[in-house]
Write an enzyme that holds these catalytic residues in place. Structure first.
Site, PDB file in Angstrom:
ATOM      1  N   GLU A  51     130.033 -23.719  67.304  1.00 54.11           N
ATOM      2  CA  GLU A  51     131.723 -23.799  67.561  1.00 54.11           C
ATOM      3  C   GLU A  51     131.938 -23.105  68.797  1.00 54.11           C
ATOM      4  OE1 GLU A  51     130.225 -23.274  64.224  1.00 54.11           O
ATOM      5  OE2 GLU A  51     130.657 -25.339  63.167  1.00 54.11           O
ATOM      6  N   PHE A 113     137.637 -25.499  49.437  1.00 58.69           N
ATOM      7  CA  PHE A 113     136.028 -25.121  49.703  1.00 58.69           C
ATOM      8  C   PHE A 113     136.148 -25.512  51.130  1.00 58.69           C
ATOM      9  CE2 PHE A 113     131.483 -26.847  51.186  1.00 58.69           C
ATOM     10  CZ  PHE A 113     131.091 -25.570  51.535  1.00 58.69           C
ATOM     11  N   GLN A 114     136.304 -24.781  52.257  1.00 59.95           N
ATOM     12  CA  GLN A 114     135.677 -24.788  53.138  1.00 59.95           C
ATOM     13  C   GLN A 114     137.751 -24.731  53.650  1.00 59.95           C
ATOM     14  OE1 GLN A 114     132.719 -26.743  55.468  1.00 59.95           O
ATOM     15  NE2 GLN A 114     131.559 -25.325  54.997  1.00 59.95           N
ATOM     16  N   LYS A 163     140.873 -34.546  55.898  1.00 58.46           N
ATOM     17  CA  LYS A 163     139.596 -35.810  55.643  1.00 58.46           C
ATOM     18  C   LYS A 163     140.274 -36.919  54.926  1.00 58.46           C
ATOM     19  CE  LYS A 163     135.414 -36.183  53.306  1.00 58.46           C
ATOM     20  NZ  LYS A 163     134.690 -36.009  52.532  1.00 58.46           N
ATOM     21  N   MET A 481     127.971  -3.127  82.028  1.00 57.46           N
ATOM     22  CA  MET A 481     129.621  -2.794  82.593  1.00 57.46           C
ATOM     23  C   MET A 481     130.319  -1.290  81.594  1.00 57.46           C
ATOM     24  SD  MET A 481     131.491  -3.435  84.718  1.00 57.46           S
ATOM     25  CE  MET A 481     131.975  -4.618  85.997  1.00 57.46           C
TER      26      MET A 481
END
Ligand code: TPP
Length: 575
Positions: A51, A113-114, A163, A481
């Site tokens: 993502e 959940f999630q 949802k 760097m």
């Protein structure tokens, strides 16, 4: 007549109405209804492999096209994986709309959940964010999100959608107007301040233009060039503003700041008028603020009033859209132009003579070797092959600074990099978005061997969508760097910066189904770049460069910008 539609269908309809062509995303449980609706829809979805890369790709799309980039993630870990990219977009003022799924409304707050508090988590890293509580609000919220992301100072806007909102059905009524009384846009600039600025510009003996990403965002490059031509003033572009002045323009000096050129930093230090346009006086540009541009009066034009006086006190603020303000300013400048052009005055002539002397004294030049590929040589050849017209995305580190110093750009929106946040892993996915937005353009993605490995899974995305990106790895075997700082400021005690175990590039590319190779001799450089560019599809070019090269000039942290290290370990303080 309104139509009965699901929330997911309404969302897709709103995206279509916003002109969205592509969404970069990754599905999950709560976004299943959305992905199911996409099955029957024309909207293109690019399935990335993480993502974070969805938001970086959306940024590459936005930065290269000027349109809003759109990304999508599921609830919980999907949404939290977006955070770096959102902060990145916020820091660089990039218009992105992020759509996240949320657990069903009745489960919010139950540690479902999630479930993650995406709204709370993303509050400080978005320009604005929404949690959609009622399906009836969805069309309004979506159009507001696009409007807020793209107007004023652009930035990321997140819409969190439970949802059940995707699944619910209502009669869809298109939203045709936006009403946001609390969201004030300052676009025109104050006429009196514009006039005053014009007088200050003509009166200055040593004017210096300091242009930044705000010029790119406002599509005000043509107006900037006009201003530079009218005033015949020297001009620098920040890391975010590169390309808004064509690199070949005779008045263009280069980039200022920590790894800016000697002439750019000396010009800032000695100017009597700093014309700051769409910049934020970033510490990487100003160095020690108390010593920055000590002799200059400052005119600061910015679309965001919060930027005025944030870091540097200004003598004349102008709040407004750079394109509109510069158009007016150029007109006033022409109207009140002194009969005797100041460009011919002794002080202006002496100023240009001094600037040219600084340029000649320490030019930004590539370095070459007969036995090793110098990183600067690599950037020089990419510059030659792109001719100022290719899109170049970069990751973060030494290669980014050498690319910014040595690759030239004829136009804005060709140079794409993570300036404010400095997010490693940005280069490859942003190239995906940029190539998507510009299918006919040559796109180089330049990364270090460190940053490349942060986004390596996106090679699959590049192959899946047949994106002919030329992937250049400047491989110095180190987190270059960080190694440079350990070298210069920690007695060369190299701690956890060695990157052993880099894969065989040819085999790696072959495993994904495209061509790649490794080169390490200078004589191979031009043929290899030509081969990569000639290839129809993507190409992975792993270029082993001198491992211990440092980026110069360098202003050590906390130093004044005229205290540059010019390639010699001893700081040269110049009066
Ligand atoms: C996500 C992230 N982690 C850590 C850093 C700190 N950092 C800045 S530059 C750099 C080294 C980058 O190494 P590499 O990608 O090999 O590029 P190079 O400097 O060698 O060109 C690191 C670790 C960062 N900018 N971003």
């Amino acid at each position: 007549m309104s139509q009965l539609m699901s929330g997911a269908q309404i969302l897709l309809e709103c995206l279509t109405r916003e002109g969205v062509e592509v969404v970069f995303g990754y599905p999950g449980g709560v976004t299943l209804p959305l992905y199911d609706a996409m099955y029957d829809h024309d909207l293109r979805h690019v399935l990335v492999r993480h993502e974070e890369n969805a938001v970086f790709a959306a940024q590459g799309y936005a930065r290269s096209s000027g349109k809003v980039g759109v990304c999508c993630a599921t609830s919980g870990p999907g949404a939290t994986n977006l955070i770096t990219g959102l902060v990145d977009a916020m820091m660089d003022s990039i218009p992105v709309v992020a759509l996240t799924g949320q657990v069903s409304s009745k489960l919010i707050g139950t540690d479902a959940f999630q479930e993650a508090d995406t709204f709370g988590i993303t509050r400080p890293c978005t320009k604005h964010n929404y949690l959609v509580k009622d399906l009836a609000d969805l069309p309004r919220i979506l159009h507001e999100a696009f409007y807020i992301a793209s107007t004023g100072r652009p930035g990321p806007v997140l819409v969190d959608i439970p949802k059940d909102v995707f699944q619910g059905q209502i009669h869809y009524v298109p939203v045709n107007s936006i009403h946001l009384p609390g969201y004030k846009l300052h676009s025109d600039g104050h006429a009196g301040q514009i006039r005053r600025a014009a007088h200050m510009m003509w009166e200055a003996k040593r004017p210096f233009i300091y242009a930044g990403g705000g010029i790119v965002n406002a599509n005000a490059s043509a107006e900037l060039r006009e201003l530079v031509d009218i005033l015949d003033a020297p001009s620098v572009c920040t890391l975010m503003g590169l390309g808004s002045m064509p690199s070949s323009h005779p008045n263009f000096i280069s980039m200022p700041g920590m790894h800016g050129s000697y002439a750019a930093n000396m010009g800032m230090t000695h100017a009597d008028l700093l014309i700051a346009l769409g910049v934020r006086f970033d510490d990487r540009v100003t160095g020690r603020l108390a010593a920055f541009a000590p002799h200059a009066k400052v005119i600061h034009l910015d679309v965001d009033p919060a930027e005025i006086g944030k870091n540097r006190a200004v003598d004349l603020p102008i709040v407004g859209d750079a394109k509109k303000v510069l158009t007016k300013l150029n007109k006033v400048l022409a109207e009140i132009a002194p009969a005797e052009s100041p460009a011919n005055s002794e002080s202006r002539k002496a100023w240009w003579k001094q600037i040219r002397a600084w340029k000649d004294e320490h030019p930004l030049e590539p370095r070459f070797s007969d036995t090793e590929i110098k990183p600067q040589h690599l950037m020089h050849e990419i510059d030659r092959i792109s001719g100022g017209n290719a899109i170049v995305t970069s990751d973060v580190g030494q290669h980014q600074m050498w690319a910014a110093q040595l690759i030239k750009f004829n136009e804005p929106r060709l140079w794409i990099n993570s300036g404010g946040l400095g997010s490693m892993g940005f280069g490859l996915p942003s190239a995906i978005g940029a190539q998507y937005a510009n299918p006919d353009k040559l796109v180089f993605s330049i990364s270090g061997d460190g940053g490349f490995q942060m986004s390596l899974p996106e090679l699959a995305t590049i192959v899946n969508y047949a994106l002919p990106i030329k992937i250049i790895i400047m491989n110095n075997g180190y987190l270059g760097m960080v190694r440079q700082w350990q070298d210069l400021f920690y007695n060369n005690r190299l701690s956890s910066v060695t990157l052993d175990g880099f894969p065989d590039a040819e085999k790696l590319a072959a495993a994904y189904g495209f061509k790649g190779r490794t080169i390490e001799h200078p004589s191979e450089l031009i043929p290899a770049l030509k081969e990569a560019v000639a290839e129809n599809g993507p190409y992975l070019l792993n270029i082993k460069v001198t491992p211990f090269e440092n980026v110069y000039p360098m202003v050590p942290a906390g130093g004044a910008i005229n205290e540059m290290v010019l390639g010699d370990p001893t700081p040269v303080a110049v009066k």
